[in-house]
Design a protein around this motif. Structure first.
Motif, PDB file in Angstrom:
ATOM      1  N   VAL A  94     -60.691 -19.495  25.880  1.00  0.00           N
ATOM      2  CA  VAL A  94     -60.028 -18.503  25.029  1.00  0.00           C
ATOM      3  C   VAL A  94     -59.515 -17.335  25.869  1.00  0.00           C
ATOM      4  O   VAL A  94     -58.498 -16.711  25.548  1.00  0.00           O
ATOM      5  CB  VAL A  94     -61.005 -17.997  23.945  1.00  0.00           C
ATOM      6  N   PHE A  95     -60.195 -17.068  26.970  1.00  0.00           N
ATOM      7  CA  PHE A  95     -59.855 -15.909  27.803  1.00  0.00           C
ATOM      8  C   PHE A  95     -58.931 -16.272  28.968  1.00  0.00           C
ATOM      9  O   PHE A  95     -58.753 -15.488  29.886  1.00  0.00           O
ATOM     10  CB  PHE A  95     -61.137 -15.255  28.329  1.00  0.00           C
ATOM     11  N   LYS A  96     -58.349 -17.463  28.917  1.00  0.00           N
ATOM     12  CA  LYS A  96     -57.409 -17.880  29.954  1.00  0.00           C
ATOM     13  C   LYS A  96     -55.961 -17.720  29.506  1.00  0.00           C
ATOM     14  O   LYS A  96     -55.058 -18.296  30.094  1.00  0.00           O
ATOM     15  CB  LYS A  96     -57.649 -19.353  30.329  1.00  0.00           C
ATOM     16  N   TRP A  97     -55.770 -16.897  28.469  1.00  0.00           N
ATOM     17  CA  TRP A  97     -54.430 -16.722  27.910  1.00  0.00           C
ATOM     18  C   TRP A  97     -53.465 -16.197  28.966  1.00  0.00           C
ATOM     19  O   TRP A  97     -53.752 -15.252  29.688  1.00  0.00           O
ATOM     20  CB  TRP A  97     -54.488 -15.748  26.739  1.00  0.00           C
ATOM     21  N   VAL A  98     -52.303 -16.864  29.053  1.00  0.00           N
ATOM     22  CA  VAL A  98     -51.233 -16.439  29.965  1.00  0.00           C
ATOM     23  C   VAL A  98     -49.943 -16.410  29.159  1.00  0.00           C
ATOM     24  O   VAL A  98     -49.603 -17.386  28.491  1.00  0.00           O
ATOM     25  CB  VAL A  98     -51.080 -17.410  31.155  1.00  0.00           C
ATOM     26  N   PRO A  99     -49.200 -15.308  29.188  1.00  0.00           N
ATOM     27  CA  PRO A  99     -47.952 -15.241  28.413  1.00  0.00           C
ATOM     28  C   PRO A  99     -46.927 -16.229  28.918  1.00  0.00           C
ATOM     29  O   PRO A  99     -46.838 -16.510  30.115  1.00  0.00           O
ATOM     30  CB  PRO A  99     -47.484 -13.790  28.628  1.00  0.00           C
ATOM     31  N   GLN A 100     -46.146 -16.790  27.993  1.00  0.00           N
ATOM     32  CA  GLN A 100     -45.114 -17.759  28.376  1.00  0.00           C
ATOM     33  C   GLN A 100     -43.999 -17.089  29.167  1.00  0.00           C
ATOM     34  O   GLN A 100     -43.436 -17.675  30.080  1.00  0.00           O
ATOM     35  CB  GLN A 100     -44.548 -18.428  27.123  1.00  0.00           C
ATOM     36  N   ASP A 101     -43.670 -15.871  28.794  1.00  0.00           N
ATOM     37  CA  ASP A 101     -42.584 -15.154  29.459  1.00  0.00           C
ATOM     38  C   ASP A 101     -43.144 -13.878  30.086  1.00  0.00           C
ATOM     39  O   ASP A 101     -43.464 -12.919  29.388  1.00  0.00           O
ATOM     40  CB  ASP A 101     -41.489 -14.808  28.445  1.00  0.00           C
ATOM     41  N   THR A 102     -43.310 -13.896  31.399  1.00  0.00           N
ATOM     42  CA  THR A 102     -43.888 -12.745  32.097  1.00  0.00           C
ATOM     43  C   THR A 102     -42.838 -11.700  32.468  1.00  0.00           C
ATOM     44  O   THR A 102     -43.169 -10.672  33.055  1.00  0.00           O
ATOM     45  CB  THR A 102     -44.616 -13.206  33.375  1.00  0.00           C
ATOM     46  N   SER A 103     -41.564 -11.966  32.129  1.00  0.00           N
ATOM     47  CA  SER A 103     -40.510 -11.007  32.460  1.00  0.00           C
ATOM     48  C   SER A 103     -40.407  -9.893  31.422  1.00  0.00           C
ATOM     49  O   SER A 103     -39.764  -8.876  31.663  1.00  0.00           O
ATOM     50  CB  SER A 103     -39.163 -11.730  32.575  1.00  0.00           C
ATOM     51  N   ARG A 104     -41.037 -10.087  30.262  1.00  0.00           N
ATOM     52  CA  ARG A 104     -40.977  -9.095  29.199  1.00  0.00           C
ATOM     53  C   ARG A 104     -42.316  -8.360  29.085  1.00  0.00           C
ATOM     54  O   ARG A 104     -43.344  -8.874  29.516  1.00  0.00           O
ATOM     55  CB  ARG A 104     -40.657  -9.762  27.859  1.00  0.00           C
TER      56      ARG A 104
END
Length: 203
Positions: A94-104
């Motif tokens: 659950v704590f491995k969340w990574v955003p799909q778009d890191t440019s925003r």
């Protein structure tokens, strides 16, 4: 506010999906209250009349937008016959969340964001956000029980609180650095709950 180029109106099938896609992109990028219906119809390539054919109003659209996100954001359900280690790994995942778009800029949890933008606890959107958070903790509790935690209800609530904290901090600081640190804290909580239960069982 993001400027959008003029879009030719498109008719036919898929209008609802286009509206929800545009709503998801705009609500994520700039928030619910900052997104007007005119901007949304332009992004979706539909008329306001088409929007109101599918949704009774903006509140109904926001409700539908959140509903479509639920299954993808909730922790998974693990069947009882799976290995307890799998349940532990699912708790930590659950704590491995990574955003799909890191440019925003990071926008965090859409349900938390919605509950903040629509603070009335009796509003349908706020109630949906609260129900999602309740279900989130319930699923963590189920995983904690399957992992062998001594007090799965407490552990589930602790992890839900930790998750909300790391999401809020990540949003405020616009960084994913808090995720690995939260995961290490979660590992301590989970292992302590499982170890203590095992010790009590063999005593």
């Amino acid at each position: 506010m993001t400027e959008l180029s003029p879009v030719r109106r498109r008719r036919g099938r898929g209008a609802r999906e286009r509206i929800l896609k545009a709503a998801t992109e705009l609500f994520t990028a700039q928030g619910i209250n900052a997104t007007g219906m005119e901007q949304l119809t332009t992004a979706a390539g539909v008329s306001k009349r088409t929007v109101y054919m599918h949704f009774t109003g903006k509140d109904d659209l926001v409700h539908a937008y959140l509903l479509q996100l639920e299954d993808g954001l909730l922790p998974p359900e693990v069947s009882p016959d799976q290995d307890p280690l799998t349940a532990r790994e699912q708790l930590l995942a659950v704590f491995k969340w990574v955003p799909q778009d890191t440019s925003r800029p990071l926008r965090g949890c859409p349900f938390l964001n919605a509950s903040i933008e629509i603070p009335d606890p009796d509003h349908p959107v706020h109630r949906l956000a609260a129900a999602y958070k309740t279900e989130f903790a319930r699923r963590l509790t189920t995983l904690a029980r399957q992992a062998g935690a001594r007090d799965p209800e407490t552990l589930g609530e602790q992890l839900a609180l930790l998750y909300d904290g790391v999401v809020a901090r990540s949003t405020a600081l616009n960084t994913t650095d808090a995720g690995p640190r939260a995961r290490s804290i979660a590992a301590l909580l989970v292992d302590a709950a499982i170890t203590n239960h095992a010790a009590e069982a063999t005593a």
